[in-house]
Design a protein around this motif. Structure first.
Motif, PDB file in Angstrom:
ATOM      1  N   LEU A  27       0.806  -1.071  -0.074  1.00 24.96           N
ATOM      2  CA  LEU A  27       0.323  -0.301  -0.471  1.00 24.96           C
ATOM      3  C   LEU A  27       0.665   1.130   0.032  1.00 24.96           C
ATOM      4  N   TYR A  28       1.855   0.991   0.919  1.00 23.22           N
ATOM      5  CA  TYR A  28       2.607   2.699   0.931  1.00 23.22           C
ATOM      6  C   TYR A  28       3.598   2.340  -0.551  1.00 23.22           C
ATOM      7  N   GLU A  29       3.605   1.395  -0.944  1.00 25.70           N
ATOM      8  CA  GLU A  29       4.045   1.745  -2.780  1.00 25.70           C
ATOM      9  C   GLU A  29       3.612   2.247  -3.432  1.00 25.70           C
ATOM     10  N   GLY A  30       1.871   1.610  -3.018  1.00 24.34           N
ATOM     11  CA  GLY A  30       0.704   1.989  -4.218  1.00 24.34           C
ATOM     12  C   GLY A  30       1.159   3.721  -4.137  1.00 24.34           C
ATOM     13  N   ILE A  31       0.828   4.316  -3.098  1.00 20.60           N
ATOM     14  CA  ILE A  31       0.478   5.506  -1.707  1.00 20.60           C
ATOM     15  C   ILE A  31       1.414   6.234  -3.369  1.00 20.60           C
ATOM     16  N   ILE A  32       3.241   5.831  -3.234  1.00 21.79           N
ATOM     17  CA  ILE A  32       4.400   6.718  -4.224  1.00 21.79           C
ATOM     18  C   ILE A  32       4.059   6.442  -5.697  1.00 21.79           C
ATOM     19  N   ASP A  33       3.836   5.600  -6.027  1.00 23.79           N
ATOM     20  CA  ASP A  33       3.697   5.303  -7.388  1.00 23.79           C
ATOM     21  C   ASP A  33       2.369   5.906  -7.966  1.00 23.79           C
ATOM     22  N   ASN A  34       1.924   6.292  -7.232  1.00 21.82           N
ATOM     23  CA  ASN A  34       0.524   6.869  -8.088  1.00 21.82           C
ATOM     24  C   ASN A  34       0.556   8.365  -7.664  1.00 21.82           C
TER      25      ASN A  34
END
Length: 142
Positions: free
Chosen positions: A22-29
């Motif tokens: 989820l943290y990775e998803g935030i950064i990617d988005n």
């Protein structure tokens, strides 16, 4: 870049690993939204920012407040970030999104560091348990 998330991959992940995703998803988005804003592709940037706020909401729902003040602090951070992302989306301001990346990256990194250490600790714990089990069996057999 995030790995392809299939249902099979998700079901094999621990809650801690899912949080890391989820943290990775935030950064990617956020990174993608910045690029889209720079390319004046506001519709797709909007989609990325909505997904980011959805992730922040999911993280907030998963907080355990009985764990202490860190849960409350993370809740405040997630709410602040969500508000800032909405503002950045309205203004089409990539600089606000860069600030959000600066806020979340150390938390994501710390989470991943703890996750790696926990794996190492749990592996050594398993070795100790197996050794203790083997020792007790050897005593019983003697």
């Amino acid at each position: 870049m995030m790995e392809a998330l299939t249902k099979d991959v998700i079901f094999k992940k621990s809650p801690q690993e899912l949080t890391a995703l989820l943290y990775e998803g935030i950064i990617d988005n956020l990174e993608q939204a910045i690029e889209l804003i720079q390319d004046l592709d506001y519709m797709n940037a909007n989609v990325k920012l909505q997904r980011t706020n959805d992730i922040l909401h999911r993280l907030g729902v998963g907080l355990k407040y009985e764990a202490g003040p860190i849960g409350q602090q993370l809740d405040l951070l997630y709410n602040y970030m969500a508000d800032q992302i909405i503002m950045a989306n309205i203004k089409k301001d990539a600089s606000i999104l860069r600030e959000m990346i600066v806020l979340i990256e150390p938390i994501a990194q710390a989470w991943n560091d703890v996750l790696k250490k926990k794996v190492n600790v749990s592996q050594s714990s398993t070795v100790r348990k197996v050794s203790a089990y083997e020792n007790s069996i050897m005593r019983v057999q003697n």
